[in-house]
Design a protein around this motif. Structure first.
Motif, PDB file in Angstrom:
ATOM      1  N   UNK A   1       5.122   9.515  -1.425  1.00 25.52           N
ATOM      2  CA  UNK A   1       4.794   8.119  -1.136  1.00 25.52           C
ATOM      3  C   UNK A   1       5.058   7.192  -2.324  1.00 25.52           C
ATOM      4  N   UNK A   2       5.587   6.011  -1.990  1.00 19.29           N
ATOM      5  CA  UNK A   2       5.730   4.957  -2.983  1.00 19.29           C
ATOM      6  C   UNK A   2       4.361   4.345  -3.260  1.00 19.29           C
ATOM      7  N   UNK A   3       4.115   4.042  -4.523  1.00 18.15           N
ATOM      8  CA  UNK A   3       2.860   3.406  -4.885  1.00 18.15           C
ATOM      9  C   UNK A   3       3.015   1.888  -4.836  1.00 18.15           C
ATOM     10  N   UNK A   4       1.918   1.147  -4.631  1.00 21.84           N
ATOM     11  CA  UNK A   4       2.020  -0.320  -4.579  1.00 21.84           C
ATOM     12  C   UNK A   4       2.696  -0.870  -5.830  1.00 21.84           C
ATOM     13  N   UNK A   5       3.480  -1.890  -5.634  1.00 16.79           N
ATOM     14  CA  UNK A   5       4.194  -2.523  -6.731  1.00 16.79           C
ATOM     15  C   UNK A   5       5.459  -3.190  -6.239  1.00 16.79           C
ATOM     16  N   UNK A   6       6.236  -3.715  -7.165  1.00 17.04           N
ATOM     17  CA  UNK A   6       7.479  -4.421  -6.825  1.00 17.04           C
ATOM     18  C   UNK A   6       8.673  -3.507  -7.099  1.00 17.04           C
ATOM     19  N   UNK A   7       9.616  -3.494  -6.159  1.00 16.63           N
ATOM     20  CA  UNK A   7      10.796  -2.636  -6.229  1.00 16.63           C
ATOM     21  C   UNK A   7      12.036  -3.432  -5.836  1.00 16.63           C
ATOM     22  N   UNK A   8      13.187  -2.776  -6.065  1.00 17.57           N
ATOM     23  CA  UNK A   8      14.462  -3.339  -5.613  1.00 17.57           C
ATOM     24  C   UNK A   8      15.171  -2.274  -4.780  1.00 17.57           C
ATOM     25  N   UNK A   9      15.428  -2.605  -3.511  1.00 19.21           N
ATOM     26  CA  UNK A   9      16.114  -1.703  -2.585  1.00 19.21           C
ATOM     27  C   UNK A   9      17.567  -2.157  -2.469  1.00 19.21           C
ATOM     28  N   UNK A  10      18.497  -1.329  -2.959  1.00 13.85           N
ATOM     29  CA  UNK A  10      19.929  -1.664  -2.959  1.00 13.85           C
ATOM     30  C   UNK A  10      20.628  -0.857  -1.868  1.00 13.85           C
ATOM     31  N   UNK A  11      21.330  -1.550  -0.983  1.00 13.71           N
ATOM     32  CA  UNK A  11      21.972  -0.911   0.159  1.00 13.71           C
ATOM     33  C   UNK A  11      23.435  -1.328   0.233  1.00 13.71           C
ATOM     34  N   UNK A  12      24.315  -0.352   0.431  1.00 17.26           N
ATOM     35  CA  UNK A  12      25.671  -0.615   0.896  1.00 17.26           C
ATOM     36  C   UNK A  12      25.678  -0.356   2.394  1.00 17.26           C
ATOM     37  N   UNK A  13      26.355  -1.205   3.137  1.00 21.43           N
ATOM     38  CA  UNK A  13      26.333  -1.018   4.587  1.00 21.43           C
ATOM     39  C   UNK A  13      27.593  -1.592   5.218  1.00 21.43           C
ATOM     40  N   UNK A  14      27.851  -1.164   6.427  1.00 20.94           N
ATOM     41  CA  UNK A  14      28.932  -1.720   7.229  1.00 20.94           C
ATOM     42  C   UNK A  14      28.354  -2.185   8.551  1.00 20.94           C
ATOM     43  N   UNK A  15      29.019  -3.155   9.162  1.00 26.51           N
ATOM     44  CA  UNK A  15      28.537  -3.693  10.424  1.00 26.51           C
ATOM     45  C   UNK A  15      29.673  -4.229  11.269  1.00 26.51           C
TER      46      UNK A  15
ATOM     47  N   UNK B   1       0.860  -1.181   0.000  1.00 26.01           N
ATOM     48  CA  UNK B   1       0.000   0.000   0.000  1.00 26.01           C
ATOM     49  C   UNK B   1       0.894   1.227   0.000  1.00 26.01           C
ATOM     50  N   UNK B   2       0.358   2.327  -0.432  1.00 21.66           N
ATOM     51  CA  UNK B   2       1.174   3.540  -0.545  1.00 21.66           C
ATOM     52  C   UNK B   2       1.826   3.883   0.785  1.00 21.66           C
ATOM     53  N   UNK B   3       3.121   4.220   0.727  1.00 21.07           N
ATOM     54  CA  UNK B   3       3.862   4.512   1.946  1.00 21.07           C
ATOM     55  C   UNK B   3       4.974   5.514   1.661  1.00 21.07           C
ATOM     56  N   UNK B   4       5.236   6.431   2.575  1.00 20.69           N
ATOM     57  CA  UNK B   4       6.329   7.393   2.360  1.00 20.69           C
ATOM     58  C   UNK B   4       7.693   6.852   2.764  1.00 20.69           C
ATOM     59  N   UNK B   5       7.735   5.656   3.375  1.00 21.55           N
ATOM     60  CA  UNK B   5       9.020   5.147   3.862  1.00 21.55           C
ATOM     61  C   UNK B   5       8.996   3.628   3.935  1.00 21.55           C
TER      62      UNK B   5
END
Length: 880
Positions: free
Chosen positions: A122-136, A73-77
């Protein structure tokens, strides 16, 4: 003040995000309204592409992950779980590459263990790809991705492993780290060239990068929960065998593979058995069991799908020190973890409320399978001991139902207890006995087929069992899983006429700390049997019932010990049982003794009745009966600590009962003797040593001095020597630990150093535990070992060094580790100390472990004050 829990912010977030989700684009069923979550429900992961570069030397990691996800569903985050991570870059693109890439703003909530990626609109409903670089970070305790340092003949080495259950995948991968958020994973790791990397699936490619590192890529995983993902890297070797088309393997540090051969062969046998039992073939191409040096205060093994993790002390059999008990534990734990490959991995509970669906079932399945595949071990009596562990926990006010409500990470960690494991197993055993073994199995098979790769709640299982059996078992299942506590069946009277005994039964509730509690009501499946007669079954409901049993001899209620309840016999019925004790089956002897022990210490009958049964037990009784007696006499002896004269009199009686049994089995193994006899020998030597038997102590010292310690007795002899060590002996044991290059043996020696009776040496052990010498994962265990003999000393020391000690205890254990140190105390002042600890350092919603420790300390003090006088009187009467 540090608290290991999800913050109020996260709980508020969960409460706010209760909107129903739409069906996913791939047609998978949405999460139900009832599934608890600490994340918004408006986004769901589908697949993770993960690339990890761990830096073992600096205890850091760099990662990249691309998550294919559905916005429902639509979401800003987008909010997911992340802990101890930083995000140099983040990018969101529509799946398929069409559309503009978005760069979100990143905010991290360390207390809530989340990262939020906010967008301009806001993001609209659908399929996405979230690409993250991270350190831990890489830890030194068994949480997330962690390092274990260990000694070898070639010097000190470091290996990496993961432990994600219950909520620590978020330490290595930013993820939707909850069981209902199942997804597939493709993992690749860049590791030092020459080292082995192991994950859930087989490696599909390796690429030498030319800079001393190699990139290993693994095949995509099946759809699974985050807590089941696994990675290990180290100087390993692997052995394999085949079982019904599956490559079964064991992975150990280099040079120890032969010590895992029994585990390898056992795993193949168990896999074949489970393929048949579950009616659904194991679905992965391989099943590894990966051994790690060190230990944890939280667990000994973990059921990662296709890559079980097990500490060496529960997987390897070292020919210099391992015992028959060790061998049986290796098999049982492997059987438990392999059961999870179906119950937990293929079908997973929706939320931690139903954790028992994983753990109770795997505990029961391991017990059943161990008895079936190794009948020579005669482990069926172990079900009674398992039930006792549950009842001890279930009998105090701080107990909880098998199905329990969990809100926070810390509460989820505390759910791994005797109610979840042992009571869950006992309830399954009782219900299987009620519906029949074949109907139960048919129901389980239907459950597996209906819910494969999905998430369930308890009623999903019950409905399948009821449909398969045609018996109305749902109400019984609810009685025993949705309410806490233990039914107590009173055998109010019995009368024999015409070759049949009529029993009058009433149902109450057994508690250790609430004598005036109003009893709950259960529908209780009861099986009764006279000695040599046929068993008769009934359901006691509404609080009372009658039962007619063939025969006029002593009658056992709960014959076969499949029921989860206490049985309290009226004096006349108990007298019959005591007189005819040798005539009843071994499992019922054990069950009756355990009931009498618990009822006696709770004040519901005389505690001396247990001693009468000890006297009535024949010398040729099942070895496990005498092993249980040894344990109970040792426990009773501990109530006399600090009262030398009374304790000496009790010890004379206890030694008089056990010494003839040791003389019977002897110190040395005989050709052809049974495995239970081998275990009884170690039990007797250990207990008699603890009771101060000079003959046993001197013989142990003689064998230690002359190094005449066969492998099967080495650990036991060293335990007696260490317990009674003087300063010179303690120093000698420490020197042996320092020189030892085998981690399995080294860890055992440091544990023994902490099991010393002398208070001054115990203090030295505590100080040693806070140094780097024993190893990062051994320190907390050493302090816990000291607490077994010196609970007040150990707890006070731990409190004085709490900030330093926190770093030596895996975070999933802390809220119960510290109260656990105090559990054996007989000092009323300890109640206030534990309460003060909980109020200062544990969230109010997560103090069950502390409250349980307090309840048990109060119970122990009451036993010492109110029950020991009856034991003293019995000893005086019987010449003790």
């Amino acid at each position: 003040m540090r608290r290991i829990l999800v913050s109020a912010v996260a709980l508020a977030l969960a409460a706010a995000c209760t909107t129903a989700v739409a069906a996913a684009a791939d047609g998978a069923a949405p999460m139900s309204h009832e599934t608890t979550t600490q994340l918004p429900r408006n986004v769901r992961p589908v697949h993770y592409d993960v690339s990890i570069t761990p830096q073992a030397s600096s205890l850091s990691l760099a990662g990249q992950v691309t998550v294919t996800l559905d916005v429902l569903e639509a979401t800003p985050s987008i909010t997911l779980n992340a802990m101890d991570m930083a995000f140099p870059s983040a990018r969101l693109t529509p799946d398929g590459g069409k559309g503009k890439a978005l760069t979100p703003k990143v905010s991290v909530d360390a207390q809530a263990q989340t990262a939020t990626f906010a967008f301009d609109k806001p993001l609209q409903p659908g399929r996405y790809r979230l690409a993250l670089d991270y350190t831990g970070k890489i830890g030194t305790q068994a949480n997330g991705l962690f390092a274990i340092d260990y000694d070898t003949q070639d010097g000190r080495k470091r290996a990496l492993f993961t432990q994600f259950e219950n909520s620590d995948a978020r330490r290595m991968i930013p993820s939707w780290d909850e069981p209902s958020h199942k997804a597939t994973f493709t993992l690749e790791a860049t590791v030092p060239t020459g080292q082995m990397a192991v994950s859930n699936m087989p490696a599909t490619s390796t690429q030498d990068l030319g800079n001393g590192t190699t990139r290993v890529r693994f095949a995509p995983s099946p759809k699974m929960s985050t807590y089941l993902l696994f990675l290990s890297v180290g100087d390993f070797e692997r052995a394999t065998t085949q079982a019904e088309g599956v490559e079964v393997g064991v992975v150990t540090q280099r040079g120890k593979i032969d010590q895992a051969r029994f585990a390898l062969d056992s795993s193949a046998d168990v896999l074949r058995e489970y393929n048949d039992y579950f009616g659904t073939a194991y679905p992965l191409p391989k099943l590894d069991n990966v051994a790690s040096p060190g230990g944890s205060q939280f667990f000994s093994a973990m059921e990662n799908w296709g890559a079980i993790f097990t500490f060496e002390h529960t997987l390897l059999l070292d020919p210099s020190i391992s015992t028959q008990s060790d061998k049986q534990r290796v098999f049982s734990v492997a059987a438990h973890e392999i059961a999870h490959q179906w119950f937990g991995d293929l079908v997973t509970m929706s939320w931690w409320d139903d954790l028992w669906l994983n753990e109770g079932f795997a505990t029961w399945m391991a017990s059943r399978t161990t008895q079936k595949l190794h009948p020579e071990w005669n482990t069926q009596l172990g079900a009674v001991g398992s039930r006792e562990a549950a009842m001890s926990r279930d009998a105090v006010a701080t107990t909880h139902p098998v199905v329990q409500h969990v809100e926070t990470v810390e509460q989820a960690s505390q759910a791994f207890d005797a109610i979840t494991y042992q009571k869950g197993s006992a309830v399954i055993r009782m219900l299987e006995g009620y519906v029949g073994a074949e109907a139960w199995r048919d129901g389980v098979r239907s459950y597996m087929k209906a819910h494969a790769y999905g998430n369930t709640v308890s009623d999903d299982l019950w409905r399948q069992i009821q449909a398969a059996s045609g018996k109305p078992m749902l109400d019984i299942a609810h009685d025993f899983t949705l309410q806490p506590g233990i039914p107590m069946i009173r055998v109010a009277s019995s009368a024999c006429s015409g070759g049949k005994t009529t029993l009058t039964l009433t149902q109450g509730e057994f508690t250790k700390d609430r004598p005036d509690k109003q009893s709950l009501r259960w529908r209780v499946p009861v099986i009764a049997q006279s000695a040599g007669g046929e068993p008769v079954r009934t359901i006691v409901e509404g609080g009372s019932g009658t039962l007619e049993v063939p025969g006029c001899g002593p009658v056992v209620v709960n014959a076969g010990q499949s029921g989860y309840y206490r049985t309290l016999y009226a004096p006349a019925q108990f007298a019959q049982l005591r007189t005819g004790f040798a005539k009843i089956d071994a499992i019922d002897q054990l069950g009756v003794m355990n009931d009498v022990w618990a009822l006696g210490l709770a004040g519901l009958q005389s505690p001396s009745d247990y001693l009468d049964l000890v006297k009535a037990t024949p010398r040729d009784a099942d070895p496990q009966i005498w092993g249980d007696i040894a344990g109970s006499l040792h426990a009773l002896d501990e109530y006399y600590d600090g009262d030398a004269a009374r304790q000496a009199r009790f010890r004379r009686f206890a030694i008089a009962q056990l010494s003839p049994m040791l003389a019977r089995v002897g110190w040395d193994e005989k050709a052809g003797e049974s495995d239970p006899v081998k275990i009884l020998r170690t039990d007797l030597i250990d207990t008699l040593g603890a009771l101060g038997d000079r003959n046993v102590i001197e013989e142990a010292r003689r064998r230690y001095a002359s190094d005449a310690m066969p492998a099967g007795l080495r650990k036991t002899i060293l335990a007696v020597v260490a317990r009674h060590a003087d300063a010179a002996t303690w120093d000698k044991l420490r020197a042996a630990a320092q020189a030892e290059k085998t981690p399995l043996v080294k860890d055992e020696l440091y544990s023994l150093l902490s099991s010393v009776q002398d208070a001054a040496l115990a203090e030295k052990s505590l100080e040693l535990a806070m140094t780097d010498e024993p190893g990062a994962t051994n320190s907390a265990g050493m302090i816990r070992s000291v607490a077994r003999l010196h609970p007040d000393l150990a707890f006070d020391f731990a409190m004085a060094h709490r900030e330093q000690l926190d770093g030596k205890v895996d975070s999933t254990s802390r809220s119960r580790y510290y109260p656990g140190l105090a559990g054996g105390s007989l000092d009323p002042a300890m109640i206030g100390k534990v309460d003060a600890y909980a109020k200062a350092y544990v969230a109010e919603s997560s103090r069950r472990a502390a409250e349980t420790a307090i309840a048990n300390i109060a119970y122990r003090i009451n036993v010492r004050k109110e029950r020991l006088p009856a034991v003293d009187a019995w000893l005086s009467k019987h010449g003790g």
